[in-house]
Design an enzyme around this catalytic site. Structure first.
Site, mmCIF file in Angstrom:
data_model
loop_
_atom_site.group_PDB
_atom_site.id
_atom_site.type_symbol
_atom_site.label_atom_id
_atom_site.label_comp_id
_atom_site.label_asym_id
_atom_site.label_seq_id
_atom_site.Cartn_x
_atom_site.Cartn_y
_atom_site.Cartn_z
ATOM 1 N N SER A 231 65.105 27.044 36.656
ATOM 2 C CA SER A 231 64.722 27.935 35.563
ATOM 3 C C SER A 231 64.494 27.112 34.296
ATOM 4 O O SER A 231 64.668 25.890 34.310
ATOM 5 C CB SER A 231 65.806 28.979 35.344
ATOM 6 O OG SER A 231 67.022 28.351 35.042
ATOM 7 N N LYS B 240 58.316 29.504 32.113
ATOM 8 C CA LYS B 240 57.600 30.607 32.783
ATOM 9 C C LYS B 240 57.186 31.661 31.765
ATOM 10 O O LYS B 240 56.062 32.176 31.802
ATOM 11 C CB LYS B 240 58.541 31.193 33.850
ATOM 12 C CG LYS B 240 58.015 32.370 34.598
ATOM 13 C CD LYS B 240 58.754 32.547 35.923
ATOM 14 C CE LYS B 240 60.257 32.399 35.834
ATOM 15 N NZ LYS B 240 60.958 33.591 35.355
ATOM 16 N N ASP C 204 67.098 33.314 44.269
ATOM 17 C CA ASP C 204 68.274 33.994 43.714
ATOM 18 C C ASP C 204 68.466 35.318 44.451
ATOM 19 O O ASP C 204 67.491 36.042 44.683
ATOM 20 C CB ASP C 204 68.067 34.363 42.231
ATOM 21 C CG ASP C 204 67.829 33.150 41.351
ATOM 22 O OD1 ASP C 204 68.136 32.030 41.808
ATOM 23 O OD2 ASP C 204 67.338 33.327 40.213
ATOM 24 N N ILE C 205 69.707 35.621 44.780
ATOM 25 C CA ILE C 205 69.992 36.902 45.435
ATOM 26 C C ILE C 205 69.576 38.056 44.522
ATOM 27 O O ILE C 205 68.972 39.033 44.944
ATOM 28 C CB ILE C 205 71.499 37.009 45.762
ATOM 29 C CG1 ILE C 205 71.839 36.030 46.888
ATOM 30 C CG2 ILE C 205 71.875 38.439 46.170
ATOM 31 C CD1 ILE C 205 73.300 36.010 47.256
ATOM 32 N N LYS D 16 57.445 14.503 42.346
ATOM 33 C CA LYS D 16 57.640 15.001 43.707
ATOM 34 C C LYS D 16 57.199 16.457 43.852
ATOM 35 O O LYS D 16 57.543 17.311 43.017
ATOM 36 C CB LYS D 16 59.129 14.879 44.067
ATOM 37 C CG LYS D 16 59.573 13.435 44.273
ATOM 38 C CD LYS D 16 58.823 12.857 45.449
ATOM 39 C CE LYS D 16 59.420 11.575 45.966
ATOM 40 N NZ LYS D 16 58.563 11.014 47.038
ATOM 41 N N LYS E 115 57.810 18.159 46.773
ATOM 42 C CA LYS E 115 58.577 18.812 47.849
ATOM 43 C C LYS E 115 59.301 20.079 47.392
ATOM 44 O O LYS E 115 59.215 21.119 48.064
ATOM 45 C CB LYS E 115 59.566 17.814 48.469
ATOM 46 C CG LYS E 115 60.311 18.331 49.688
ATOM 47 C CD LYS E 115 59.409 18.513 50.897
ATOM 48 C CE LYS E 115 59.242 17.192 51.625
ATOM 49 N NZ LYS E 115 58.191 17.247 52.662
ATOM 50 N N CYS F 129 70.627 39.177 7.825
ATOM 51 C CA CYS F 129 71.610 40.133 8.334
ATOM 52 C C CYS F 129 73.030 39.672 8.021
ATOM 53 O O CYS F 129 73.458 39.793 6.886
ATOM 54 C CB CYS F 129 71.386 40.370 9.824
ATOM 55 S SG CYS F 129 71.958 41.980 10.336
ATOM 56 N N MET G 250 73.139 37.801 4.939
ATOM 57 C CA MET G 250 73.077 38.607 3.716
ATOM 58 C C MET G 250 74.459 39.182 3.424
ATOM 59 O O MET G 250 74.930 39.160 2.274
ATOM 60 C CB MET G 250 72.050 39.735 3.909
ATOM 61 C CG MET G 250 72.014 40.772 2.824
ATOM 62 S SD MET G 250 73.119 42.160 3.197
ATOM 63 C CE MET G 250 72.478 43.392 2.105
ATOM 64 N N GLN G 251 75.119 39.684 4.461
ATOM 65 C CA GLN G 251 76.414 40.333 4.249
ATOM 66 C C GLN G 251 77.431 39.343 3.678
ATOM 67 O O GLN G 251 78.205 39.667 2.779
ATOM 68 C CB GLN G 251 76.918 40.928 5.573
ATOM 69 C CG GLN G 251 75.995 42.018 6.118
ATOM 70 C CD GLN G 251 76.434 42.566 7.463
ATOM 71 O OE1 GLN G 251 77.327 42.018 8.111
ATOM 72 N NE2 GLN G 251 75.798 43.644 7.905
ATOM 73 N N HIS H 213 66.029 41.673 10.152
ATOM 74 C CA HIS H 213 65.674 40.370 10.740
ATOM 75 C C HIS H 213 64.171 40.118 10.604
ATOM 76 O O HIS H 213 63.405 40.441 11.516
ATOM 77 C CB HIS H 213 66.043 40.346 12.222
ATOM 78 C CG HIS H 213 67.510 40.321 12.473
ATOM 79 N ND1 HIS H 213 68.241 39.162 12.485
ATOM 80 C CD2 HIS H 213 68.386 41.317 12.712
ATOM 81 C CE1 HIS H 213 69.510 39.435 12.727
ATOM 82 N NE2 HIS H 213 69.633 40.744 12.875
ATOM 83 N N GLU I 124 62.585 37.511 10.939
ATOM 84 C CA GLU I 124 62.088 36.484 11.874
ATOM 85 C C GLU I 124 61.330 37.063 13.066
ATOM 86 O O GLU I 124 60.473 36.402 13.643
ATOM 87 C CB GLU I 124 63.236 35.592 12.364
ATOM 88 C CG GLU I 124 64.307 36.252 13.232
ATOM 89 C CD GLU I 124 65.478 36.827 12.433
ATOM 90 O OE1 GLU I 124 65.281 37.160 11.249
ATOM 91 O OE2 GLU I 124 66.579 36.956 13.012
HETATM 92 N N1 GLN Z 1 77.760 41.683 12.498
HETATM 93 C C1 GLN Z 1 76.963 42.259 11.471
HETATM 94 C C2 GLN Z 1 76.743 43.739 11.679
HETATM 95 O O1 GLN Z 1 76.913 44.242 12.752
HETATM 96 C C3 GLN Z 1 75.625 41.532 11.355
HETATM 97 C C4 GLN Z 1 74.744 41.675 12.531
HETATM 98 C C5 GLN Z 1 73.608 40.688 12.576
HETATM 99 O O2 GLN Z 1 73.657 39.663 11.925
HETATM 100 N N2 GLN Z 1 72.595 40.958 13.353
HETATM 101 O O3 GLN Z 1 76.412 44.454 10.778
#
Ligand code: GLN
Length: 554
Positions: free
Chosen positions: A29, A33, A164-165, A204, A206, A398, A401-402, A524, A526
């Protein structure tokens, strides 16, 4: 009594006009893929076909949401809040699509559905078996994704490797689908690995032969073999694979490892992958797309550029896959700005023990990504403190930030015991807390704010400046929120809430007023960054990093 039967595509209301491309993996793996499937998706989209991608994961968890990132890497979150495999991130970034929860199926979901029906008596006294009950449910889900998306081409990747099973029921469905769909509507790609033997200096084939033999024993004959390796291979090796594995020579695609991820579609295009697939599926081989934008991206990546140092302070840093989308989003922004990202991984637990600070002090920007649980949080709080005091650009995602909020409450407002109730249930200053309506829910799988939520930007803030928009929609995955009781006192003391939910109830973005860029998002960002469309906040962050580093950018 009649024997239980396997259901056909038409029994699920599937369209016979939809064509399917299946991806299986062989030998080992982690050979790419998912990237291969994503890149093939891009080739086909570029030719004007409507494409959707689905990942079938053989594990018994209902979704990866409850799995440790060490086990599984990042959890990728979709618009509809589905917590999915990180391969869906590759699909979205490569193909530039927005997927939904039908696009990730796990063994856990399939069994939960079948057992739920059994409990309700839906099977009328029948014995529930892997074939046909589990396989029918898998088939239903494969068809559902095609039906709901109206895609002309559905790409389906099976997780794990042949042998894999766990993946057997999925492969059995793929086998059934060949006769069900017909040859002209189904295409099988097997992605394998060619090991390199240092002593003799050769690659290889094989293990590939064995893997294909195993696949055949299940009843699947691949139409194409993508042979991954770290070294280039000559034509004779492809011929050998073609001969032993019974595929056409032009259907053996050598895929050497490339440091530039986004080069993969170009390499597959050059190898004629799309033309071959389309020909086999009886689809018009449309003119080759214009790849100039991708070529430019790849060229840019290769060009020597001034570099900027950024630290990623997390607690799963040993496994870079745990922060896949964060790293990609940073790379996208760097590419756009014409700088090289020099990413340093810092373990937040190390920082608590006084180690790793030399790295933090050396960089011109700090990212504190998401996370769950208290391990390493104090190290992240210390990092936020350093970034605030030293005016180092900081992007908190997330949890990042907290903890920036917690740090502010402790250091600026002088509440030493301030915390998130996630880490200290009885803190007298719960600046991050559950919303009152969440308190009664205890099932870990069901309490999170997941998926797309709107965020209203407040004019004149660093975040609004970065976005250049008033209202944005971003993906969430968290349980805790900024505690509104503290909004006023924070604002009076130099924190600004630059993003708020339109109903005014939830803080979405917080930033430090007197700072070049110290922004924390409850969501998030990202997940929505694309190679050709970097996310505005990552851009804003990296611009500030360049400025601090004295590096010129575009
Ligand atoms: N643990 C935090 C929450 O549940 C932050 C979660 C996170 O960073 N995705 O609010």
């Amino acid at each position: 009594m009649a024997l239980p039967t396997s259901l056909l595509i038409k029994d699920f209301g599937g369209s016979m006009a939809t064509k399917y491309i299946f991806f299986t993996g062989g030998v080992v793996s982690s050979v790419g893929k998912g990237v291969t499937a994503a890149a093939v998706g891009r080739l086909l989209k570029e030719r004007g076909f409507q494409v959707v991608v689905q990942k079938l994961d053989p594990y018994i968890n209902v979704d990866p949401g409850t799995m440790s990132p060490y086990q599984h890497g990042e959890v990728f979150v979709l618009d509809d809040g589905a917590e999915t495999d990180l391969d869906l991130g590759h699909y979205e970034r490569f193909i530039d699509v927005r997927l939904n929860r039908l696009c990730n199926v796990t063994t856990g979901q399939v069994y939960a559905e079948v057992i739920g029906k059994e409990r309700k008596g839906d099977y009328l006294g029948g014995t529930i078996q892997v074939i046909p009950h589990i396989t029918n449910e898998i088939k239903r889900r494969i068809i559902a994704v095609g039906k709901s998306s109206n895609a002309e081409l559905v790409l389906v990747e099976v997780g794990g490797t042949v042998g894999d099973i766990e993946s057997l029921p999925f492969l059995e469905v793929l086998r059934q689908l060949r006769s069900d769909l017909g040859r002209e509507n189904s295409f099988y790609v097997h992605v394998t690995w060619l090991p390199y033997i240092g002593a003799t200096g050769e690659l290889k084939t094989k293990p590939t032969q064995h893997s294909v033999a195993e696949l055949r024993s299940i009843g699947i004959s691949p139409d194409m073999i993508v042979a991954r390796s770290d070294y280039s291979m000559d034509g004779s090796l492809c011929e050998k694979i073609a001969l032993f594995c019974d595929v056409e020579k032009r259907a053996v695609i050598p895929m050497i490892t490339t440091p530039v991820l986004y080069e993969v579609p170009l390499l597959l295009e050059k190898a004629g992958v799309a033309d071959f697939i389309l020909e086999r599926l009886g689809l018009p081989v449309r003119p080759k797309p214009d790849w100039s934008e991708w070529e430019r991206i790849v060229e840019e990546v290769r060009k020597p550029k001034p570099s900027v140092k950024v630290a990623l302070v997390g607690k799963y840093v040993e496994l870079h896959d745990a922060y896949m989308s964060v790293r990609e989003a940073l790379k996208h922004a760097a590419l756009y700005l014409g700088v090289e990202l020099d990413l340093r991984w810092v373990h937040s637990v190390d920082l608590e023990k006084g180690r790793g600070w030399e790295v933090v002090r050396e960089v011109d920007g700090i990212v504190v990504p998401g996370g769950f649980g208290s391990r390493g949080t104090e190290g992240k709080i210390q990092t936020a403190c350093y970034a605030r005091m030293e005016k180092v650009p900081y992007l908190g995602l997330c949890l990042g930030m907290q903890l920036m909020v917690v740090e502010f409450a402790r250091a600026v407002l002088g509440n030493d015991e301030a915390n998130s109730t996630e880490f200290d249930r009885s803190t007298p200053v719960p600046v991050i807390d559950l919303m009152p309506d969440q308190r009664t829910i205890s099932d870990l799988g069901g309490t999170m704010r997941l998926g797309l939520y709107p965020c209203q930007l407040q004019p004149g803030t660093v975040a609004a400046q970065a976005y250049q928009e008033d209202l944005v929609q971003e993906r969430h995955r968290h349980r805790f929120e900024f505690n509104n009781q503290y909004r006023e006192i924070f604002e009076k003391n130099g924190m600004r809430f630059s993003g708020i939910s339109p109903d005014g109830r939830l803080v979405e973005i917080a930033e430090i007023v007197d700072h070049p860029f110290m922004v924390g998002t409850q969501f998030h960002p990202e997940f929505l960054s694309r190679p050709n469309r970097p996310h505005p906040l990552f851009m804003g962050f990296l611009r500030a990093v360049c400025e601090r580093a004295g590096v010129e950018h575009r």
